[in-house]
Motif scaffolding. Structure first.
Motif, PDB file in Angstrom:
ATOM      1  N   GLU A  66      -5.935  73.194  52.002  1.00 41.34           N
ATOM      2  CA  GLU A  66      -7.160  72.638  52.600  1.00 41.34           C
ATOM      3  C   GLU A  66      -7.781  71.628  51.633  1.00 41.34           C
ATOM      4  N   ASN A  67      -7.611  71.876  50.339  1.00 34.43           N
ATOM      5  CA  ASN A  67      -8.144  70.970  49.318  1.00 34.43           C
ATOM      6  C   ASN A  67      -7.259  69.749  49.103  1.00 34.43           C
ATOM      7  N   CYS A  68      -5.950  69.898  49.379  1.00 31.94           N
ATOM      8  CA  CYS A  68      -5.016  68.773  49.195  1.00 31.94           C
ATOM      9  C   CYS A  68      -4.875  67.928  50.452  1.00 31.94           C
ATOM     10  N   ILE A  69      -5.175  68.517  51.629  1.00 34.30           N
ATOM     11  CA  ILE A  69      -4.936  67.776  52.879  1.00 34.30           C
ATOM     12  C   ILE A  69      -6.161  67.783  53.793  1.00 34.30           C
ATOM     13  N   ASP A  70      -6.532  68.964  54.288  1.00 33.21           N
ATOM     14  CA  ASP A  70      -7.544  69.045  55.357  1.00 33.21           C
ATOM     15  C   ASP A  70      -8.859  68.345  55.008  1.00 33.21           C
ATOM     16  N   ALA A 134       8.144  68.160  49.253  1.00 29.83           N
ATOM     17  CA  ALA A 134       6.691  68.332  49.101  1.00 29.83           C
ATOM     18  C   ALA A 134       6.114  69.070  50.315  1.00 29.83           C
ATOM     19  N   ILE A 135       6.637  68.761  51.485  1.00 28.41           N
ATOM     20  CA  ILE A 135       6.152  69.406  52.722  1.00 28.41           C
ATOM     21  C   ILE A 135       6.445  70.906  52.685  1.00 28.41           C
ATOM     22  N   ALA A 136       7.640  71.275  52.220  1.00 27.07           N
ATOM     23  CA  ALA A 136       8.010  72.701  52.140  1.00 27.07           C
ATOM     24  C   ALA A 136       7.123  73.435  51.137  1.00 27.07           C
ATOM     25  N   VAL A 137       6.837  72.796  50.001  1.00 22.06           N
ATOM     26  CA  VAL A 137       5.969  73.379  48.970  1.00 22.06           C
ATOM     27  C   VAL A 137       4.586  73.665  49.562  1.00 22.06           C
ATOM     28  N   LEU A 138       4.032  72.658  50.241  1.00 21.30           N
ATOM     29  CA  LEU A 138       2.680  72.801  50.807  1.00 21.30           C
ATOM     30  C   LEU A 138       2.648  73.774  51.980  1.00 21.30           C
ATOM     31  N   ALA A 139       3.732  73.802  52.771  1.00 17.30           N
ATOM     32  CA  ALA A 139       3.787  74.733  53.915  1.00 17.30           C
ATOM     33  C   ALA A 139       3.803  76.174  53.428  1.00 17.30           C
ATOM     34  N   ALA A 140       4.551  76.428  52.355  1.00 14.61           N
ATOM     35  CA  ALA A 140       4.568  77.783  51.779  1.00 14.61           C
ATOM     36  C   ALA A 140       3.164  78.156  51.301  1.00 14.61           C
ATOM     37  N   ALA A 141       2.527  77.223  50.584  1.00 14.40           N
ATOM     38  CA  ALA A 141       1.176  77.494  50.060  1.00 14.40           C
ATOM     39  C   ALA A 141       0.183  77.717  51.196  1.00 14.40           C
ATOM     40  N   ARG A 142       0.402  77.032  52.306  1.00 14.01           N
ATOM     41  CA  ARG A 142      -0.548  77.147  53.429  1.00 14.01           C
ATOM     42  C   ARG A 142      -0.561  78.551  54.018  1.00 14.01           C
ATOM     43  N   ILE A 143       0.613  79.194  54.046  1.00 16.22           N
ATOM     44  CA  ILE A 143       0.665  80.541  54.651  1.00 16.22           C
ATOM     45  C   ILE A 143       0.601  81.638  53.581  1.00 16.22           C
ATOM     46  N   GLY A 144       0.353  81.220  52.329  1.00 16.61           N
ATOM     47  CA  GLY A 144       0.191  82.223  51.273  1.00 16.61           C
ATOM     48  C   GLY A 144       1.496  82.744  50.711  1.00 16.61           C
ATOM     49  N   ALA A 145       2.613  82.066  51.045  1.00 15.89           N
ATOM     50  CA  ALA A 145       3.899  82.446  50.441  1.00 15.89           C
ATOM     51  C   ALA A 145       3.963  81.801  49.057  1.00 15.89           C
ATOM     52  N   THR A 301       6.066  68.842  35.898  1.00 13.77           N
ATOM     53  CA  THR A 301       5.408  67.524  36.010  1.00 13.77           C
ATOM     54  C   THR A 301       5.310  67.103  37.472  1.00 13.77           C
ATOM     55  N   GLY A 302       6.367  67.353  38.235  1.00 11.14           N
ATOM     56  CA  GLY A 302       6.355  67.006  39.658  1.00 11.14           C
ATOM     57  C   GLY A 302       5.389  67.865  40.458  1.00 11.14           C
ATOM     58  N   HIS A 303       5.322  69.162  40.135  1.00 13.46           N
ATOM     59  CA  HIS A 303       4.358  70.046  40.817  1.00 13.46           C
ATOM     60  C   HIS A 303       2.933  69.516  40.622  1.00 13.46           C
ATOM     61  N   SER A 304       2.601  69.247  39.343  1.00  8.47           N
ATOM     62  CA  SER A 304       1.205  68.956  39.002  1.00  8.47           C
ATOM     63  C   SER A 304       0.798  67.512  39.253  1.00  8.47           C
ATOM     64  N   TYR A 305       1.745  66.556  39.038  1.00  8.38           N
ATOM     65  CA  TYR A 305       1.324  65.153  39.109  1.00  8.38           C
ATOM     66  C   TYR A 305       2.087  64.314  40.142  1.00  8.38           C
ATOM     67  N   ILE A 306       2.854  64.973  41.027  1.00 10.48           N
ATOM     68  CA  ILE A 306       3.310  64.296  42.258  1.00 10.48           C
ATOM     69  C   ILE A 306       2.615  64.975  43.434  1.00 10.48           C
ATOM     70  N   VAL A 307       2.542  66.303  43.395  1.00 14.31           N
ATOM     71  CA  VAL A 307       1.997  67.039  44.543  1.00 14.31           C
ATOM     72  C   VAL A 307       0.513  67.397  44.352  1.00 14.31           C
ATOM     73  N   TYR A 308       0.230  68.434  43.583  1.00 19.71           N
ATOM     74  CA  TYR A 308      -1.106  69.026  43.638  1.00 19.71           C
ATOM     75  C   TYR A 308      -2.225  68.186  43.024  1.00 19.71           C
ATOM     76  N   GLY A 309      -2.009  67.577  41.847  1.00 24.44           N
ATOM     77  CA  GLY A 309      -3.078  66.779  41.229  1.00 24.44           C
ATOM     78  C   GLY A 309      -3.463  65.584  42.085  1.00 24.44           C
ATOM     79  N   PRO A 310      -2.502  64.696  42.402  1.00 24.74           N
ATOM     80  CA  PRO A 310      -2.848  63.505  43.191  1.00 24.74           C
ATOM     81  C   PRO A 310      -3.365  63.845  44.598  1.00 24.74           C
ATOM     82  N   LEU A 311      -2.711  64.786  45.300  1.00 23.17           N
ATOM     83  CA  LEU A 311      -3.135  65.050  46.682  1.00 23.17           C
ATOM     84  C   LEU A 311      -4.517  65.700  46.725  1.00 23.17           C
ATOM     85  N   SER A 312      -4.828  66.556  45.754  1.00 26.44           N
ATOM     86  CA  SER A 312      -6.169  67.160  45.762  1.00 26.44           C
ATOM     87  C   SER A 312      -7.238  66.101  45.495  1.00 26.44           C
TER      88      SER A 312
END
Length: 637
Positions: A66-70, A134-145, A301-312
């Motif tokens: 919700e913080n990275c997308i919604d 990236a979509i799979a990473v975020l989809a897992a996080a969305r459902i709490g997996a 590095t990819g987790h933090s500065y391709i996905v979660y840091g920039p998208l949030s």
């Protein structure tokens, strides 16, 4: 999106740092309040390094997606979230807006749910650098997996080890991946790994290379078929699962000084706050910037500065499938020119490798959009720093030399672009909230400036690891037991007269090869599995491109017709067991290893010989067989 916590001047930095040390809870509480929480936390921080216990924002309820997308949809819905540049420059690139990303993440979250994935289940992701990763990473996080991404260069054995440790019953992969002029058969590597992992229930396979693969009925499913199924169900929404700030977000395996990789655990709340804070500040992100981190999402590095840091932060994150030297050595510069990249974050290894091609690949490339350059993975040498500064930044772009680890979640020590001074080869100053300390071997603090010691951190920060998956004692032993009440980084460090920090390399048995940590014990275990090998010892030595190369001393008995062929056989064994990344650069055959009378291998001596320092090896009289040292010296490659 504005960031009230973005530091703009050196005075801002000093004030924020001071507050973060005097009142860490007030400091981080204020920053965390700028995110979307469903319920505010009960306590900001609860910690005890002895156990260790580290909890940030406990009782706070949120979902990181919700913080990275919604939360961006209303104002930034049509803004590119991810720009994807494929391996082949002739293939069409893709632009995924925040609205598209929301749609795709919700779809794939429903695919996971349809296949029985629940909150707390581990989902292993083994893919090439495609947006669906990236979509799979975020989809897992969305459902709490809990996602566990495995770098696409690891072998079947390495994957099996990680699957067994995480007890991951669900896998997301691709038929294959492109990497330069190579095609990597991801699905068949997964198939080989699953021979040892009968507990895996589902393997979801994305089509990428159209490599012929085996699909097992009841276990293997095509990504595209599963998405169509969700569409026939009317593409239902997938509300984000409510998570506690201290619920697990992901496990990421990293090499340790013992053979078995350890699963570093990061949790939802603190990791989110810290990656965002460090991204916005270190790179001085400005709304509208295109941020290009050249790492693979298989690494932290990819987790933090391709996905979660920039998208949030509502940024545009550029993802690149290929390698910097294919189809030629101008690929990075072509990408910077094509997408008008503003922030470029890459590894010293890549810079050193590209330096070797001279300035020809830079011709006719417009790099004027670049505003900030960064390096990550290992300390950068002065020559590479100067080349990067002059030829890529045209002496107009600050270079941030960032020091951090898988375990730290985000950047801990770095200059802040254009705000605090850079010093070539120095990571410089700690970020607010980070309290470094240098100690000697006995754990006594080394005070003052112009000194060196082992780098520890004396107070928790929100992005730090919480445990190692399934084995809390290992986390304690590895990071908190060496020195009392301190987090030990495993790195040696020098602090100059102005208080700037320079990382001098690992002080434990871990190598830093091309910015990736590889445990010497892990490589030795793999070498020793080759039939003719009796024993081996592995050390690092200076390597022009990789920073550190892997030098193996091997006692070999058995049929050894051709040394060169035997070396290739041993390398192939290491590739099969760990992956090509861990292949030794040099293998020297020896009749014995320098050991103490208690049987401990004196790696210090082997390291010096590998580094070419053969005159000052220290006292060898305590060795079981001092004569073996001369033989090794004379046979040095």
């Amino acid at each position: 999106m504005s960031f009230p916590y973005q530091l703009k001047t050196t005075a801002d930095y000093k004030a924020a740092y001071e507050k973060s040390v005097q009142d860490p809870e007030g400091f981080w509480s204020e920053i965390a309040s700028h995110f979307t929480w469903r319920k505010k936390w009960d306590t900001v921080l609860n910690w005890d390094f002895k156990k260790p216990t580290i909890e940030w924002f406990k009782g706070g309820k949120l979902n990181i997606t919700e913080n990275c997308i919604d939360r961006h949809l209303e104002k930034l819905g049509n803004k590119p979230a991810i720009i994807w540049e494929p391996n082949d420059p002739g293939e069409h690139h893709r632009v995924i807006t925040y609205r598209d990303l929301h749609h795709k993440v919700v779809q794939f979250a429903n695919v996971l749910r349809n296949n029985g994935v629940k909150k707390g289940d581990r989902v292993c992701i083994y893919m090439g650098m495609v947006p669906e990763l990236a979509i799979a990473v975020l989809a897992a996080a969305r459902i709490g997996a809990i996602h566990s991404v495995i770098f696409g260069g690891f072998s079947a054995q390495s994957i099996a080890d990680r699957l067994q440790d995480a007890k991951a019953e669900f896998i997301v992969t691709c038929d294959g991946a492109y990497r330069g002029n190579k095609e990597i058969p991801l699905k068949s590597v997964i198939d080989d790994a699953l021979v040892q992992c009968p507990f895996v229930k589902r393997v979801i396979v994305l089509t990428r290379t159209r490599t012929p693969i085996s699909m097992i009925k009841g276990r293997d499913l095509w990504w595209e078929d599963e998405i169509r199924l969700v569409e026939t169900q009317g593409s239902p929404d997938c509300p984000a699962e409510e998570m506690d700030a201290e619920d697990m977000l992901f496990i990421l395996y990293t090499s340790g000084s013992t053979g078995k990789p350890k699963g570093v655990v990061h949790t939802v709340g603190g990791y989110m706050v810290y990656t965002n804070y460090s991204f916005v500040n270190v790179f001085q992100y400005q709304p509208g910037d295109v941020h290009f981190c050249t790492a693979d999402i298989g690494w932290i590095t990819g987790h933090s500065y391709i996905v979660y840091g920039p998208l949030s932060a509502g940024a545009t994150s550029l993802m690149f499938e290929g390698v910097p030297t294919w189809p030629d050595a101008g690929r990075f510069w072509e990408i910077v020119d094509k997408y008008k990249v503003n922030i470029l974050y890459t590894a010293p290894t890549a810079i050193r490798s590209l330096m070797g091609f001279g300035l020809e690949p830079l011709k006719n490339r417009d790099l004027s959009s670049l505003r900030v350059l960064g390096t990550v993975g290992e300390p950068i040498n002065e020559e590479a720093w100067a080349w990067y500064d002059e030829n890529i930044g045209k002496k107009k772009c600050p270079i941030v030399d960032t020091w951090w680890q898988t375990e730290t979640g985000g950047i801990l020590i770095s200059n802040i672009a254009g705000v605090t001074p850079a010093k070539p080869t120095f990571a410089t100053l700690p970020l607010p909230g980070v309290q470094p300390i240098l100690v000697d071997e006995n754990g006594k603090e080394v005070e003052g400036n112009g000194v060196s010691g082992n780098l520890c951190i004396k107070f928790p920060w929100p992005g730090m690891l919480r445990t190692t998956y399934g084995d809390h004692e290992r986390a304690r032993q590895n990071y908190f037991a060496t020195y009392e009440n301190l987090y030990f980084t495993g790195d040696g460090c020098l602090r100059d007269e102005d208080g700037n920090y320079r990382i001098t390399g690992r002080v434990d048995d871990v190598l830093n090869v091309s910015g990736h940590r590889i445990g010497t014990a892990e490589v030795e275990n793999a070498i020793n599995m080759h039939t003719g090998v009796v024993e081996s010892a592995v050390v690092g030595y200076p390597h022009d491109i990789k920073g550190q190369g892997i030098y193996a001393y091997v006692i070999f008995q058995g049929h050894q017709g051709d040394d060169e062929l035997t070396r290739k056989d041993i390398m192939s064994t290491v590739s099969r067991i760990i992956g090509p990344i861990a292949k030794p650069d040099k293998i020297q055959f020896v009749s014995g290893l320098p050991k103490t009378r208690s049987g401990k291998i004196m790696r210090r001596i082997l390291r010096k010989i590998a580094e070419g320092e053969t005159s000052n090896l220290g006292d060898t009289s305590t060795l079981l067989d001092p004569g073996v040292v001369d033989e090794i010296k004379n046979g040095k490659l």
